[in-house]
Design an enzyme around this catalytic site. Structure first.
Site, PDB file in Angstrom:
ATOM      1  N   HIS A   1       8.189   3.603  -0.929  1.00  0.00           N
ATOM      2  CA  HIS A   1       8.334   2.755   0.351  1.00  0.00           C
ATOM      3  C   HIS A   1       7.763   0.946  -0.014  1.00  0.00           C
ATOM      4  O   HIS A   1       8.316   0.267   0.333  1.00  0.00           O
ATOM      5  CB  HIS A   1       7.439   3.193   1.420  1.00  0.00           C
TER       6      HIS A   1
ATOM      7  N   HIS B   1       0.430   8.449   0.349  1.00  0.00           N
ATOM      8  CA  HIS B   1       0.157   7.964  -0.880  1.00  0.00           C
ATOM      9  C   HIS B   1      -1.449   7.438  -0.925  1.00  0.00           C
ATOM     10  O   HIS B   1      -2.281   7.442  -0.027  1.00  0.00           O
ATOM     11  CB  HIS B   1       1.040   6.801  -1.106  1.00  0.00           C
TER      12      HIS B   1
END
Length: 399
Positions: free
Chosen positions: A166, A213
């Site tokens: 992302h 993350h």
């Protein structure tokens, strides 16, 4: 240095960021049957929600003590939202990093803004995403553990963490758009730089807020993207002219990505990474072939050698907005029709060839079925978006 890297990979750092933004785990009341919560598009009563995770206490991803190549299991985690501004800001920012956003944004750019920019954006996006996805499945670094991290997404739980694709996609798209447009359009560069930094920063922070993350994953994604852009930037002009290099060019564009998809790194369990990578590479191949078709059959006027600089970007008017939305709606409608037809046809052919029961959803995950049907489907989508949709626009009188 090793100690610093270890600290950046610590799940506690992500958990502290979530707490600072008002996201807290609820008291452990055991798993529930339903996983609907704020992450599913509903606002929870009293600010409480729940969703699948990897153990009985926390969110998804390999928990402590679980092999990092083991498939996460579906459980439920409850959480409390105490600051809805950050919640909606980062959930919206996370959506901007999803593949579906770029698959709609890139065609919109091609149909309404500048095909030149869309071509560069697609090439860099495909390159960055492929490198990021493959790196994930080679390194096999787990996502942040939960507890202490609250996880707000479930589809990508089965994927690994390093690097954050992302973050890579957002950075690649925003800065490629900036670098490609500054020599073609006249606008305040500082404002363009601010917008690029703001967009990529919001997407990066959203990956921490959603618990998907670690800080190291995000920083790794940013560094890899910066390296790829830096290495490829001198070749961008050369890549722009490849679509007219040879009649055999489309063969290379189709064969190489298909080979890369079919030889994707093998995982010990199924995750959507290979399917997403195939979708991205196929769409990129289709777009590139579409540009070649446009040039070879002279469906568009030949671009000039020197790129024109537009003195002023036209002001957005109601007429332009309506025209842009109309062209987008027409284009998306045709793409959806083509996607559905090609997908159904390719699945039927593959099911018949491999003697698989029709509508067997698990069969779609088999390598010999998943890669060909997705590659054919999204290559067709890419060709349709760059060739047939503009032809339809001209036929309908949409300039």
């Amino acid at each position: 240095m090793a100690e610093l890297l270890w600290s950046l990979q610590d799940s506690q750092l992500v958990a502290r960021f979530q707490r600072c933004c008002g996201l807290f785990p609820a008291s452990d009341e055991g798993p529930r049957e339903s996983s609907a919560g704020p992450s599913e598009g509903e606002t929870p009563a009293l600010g409480v929600g729940h969703l699948p995770c990897a153990n009985g206490k926390g969110g998804g991803g390999p928990p402590n003590g679980l092999r990092r190549d083991a498939a996460p299991q579906a459980y439920v985690q409850r959480y409390v939202v105490k600051n809805y501004f950050y919640y909606y800001l980062f959930r919206f920012s996370a959506a901007l990093g999803q593949e579906v956003f770029y698959i709609t944004f890139l065609p919109f750019t091609h149909w309404n803004i500048d095909p030149y920019l869309s071509r560069r954006l697609v090439i860099i996006w495909v390159l960055v995403m492929y490198v990021g996805q493959v790196t994930k499945d080679i390194l096999k670094w787990p996502r942040p553990s939960s507890p202490p991290v609250v996880k707000l997404e479930k589809r990508v739980i089965a994927e690994f963490g390093m690097p954050s694709t992302h973050a890579m996609a957002a950075t690649a798209i925003s800065f490629t758009l900036l670098l490609s447009s500054m020599d073609r359009y006249q606008y305040p560069f500082v404002w363009g730089l601010v917008m690029a930094v703001l967009f990529s920063t919001l997407v990066c922070l959203s990956r921490l807020y959603t618990g998907m993350h670690t800080v190291l994953d995000v920083l790794g994604g940013l560094l890899i993207t910066a390296l790829l852009i830096g290495l490829t930037y001198p070749t961008w002009t050369f890549l722009d002219r490849l679509d007219s290099a040879s009649p055999l060019f489309p063969v290379c564009v189709l064969v190489v990505p298909f080979f890369l998809c079919y030889n994707y790194p093998v995982s010990d369990y199924y995750s959507p990474t290979r399917a997403d990578t195939t979708t991205i590479l196929a769409a990129g191949a289709g777009v590139t072939v579409g540009f070649w078709i446009n040039h070879f059959f002279q469906l568009v006027s030949k671009p000039t050698d020197s790129l024109p600089v537009i003195q002023n970007i036209p002001s957005l008017t109601t007429g332009m907005l309506v025209l842009g939305l109309t062209k987008f709606a027409v284009g998306i409608l045709l793409i959806l029709v083509v996607r559905q037809l090609v997908q159904n046809l390719s699945l039927q052919v593959l099911y018949s060839w491999f003697k698989v029961v029709t509508r067997n959803k698990e069969a779609r995950q088999r390598l010999e079925i998943e890669v060909p049907y997705k590659f054919v489907t999204y290559t067709s989508v890419g060709i349709c978006a760059t060739t047939f949709v503009p032809m339809l626009h001209r036929f309908l009188g949409l300039p």
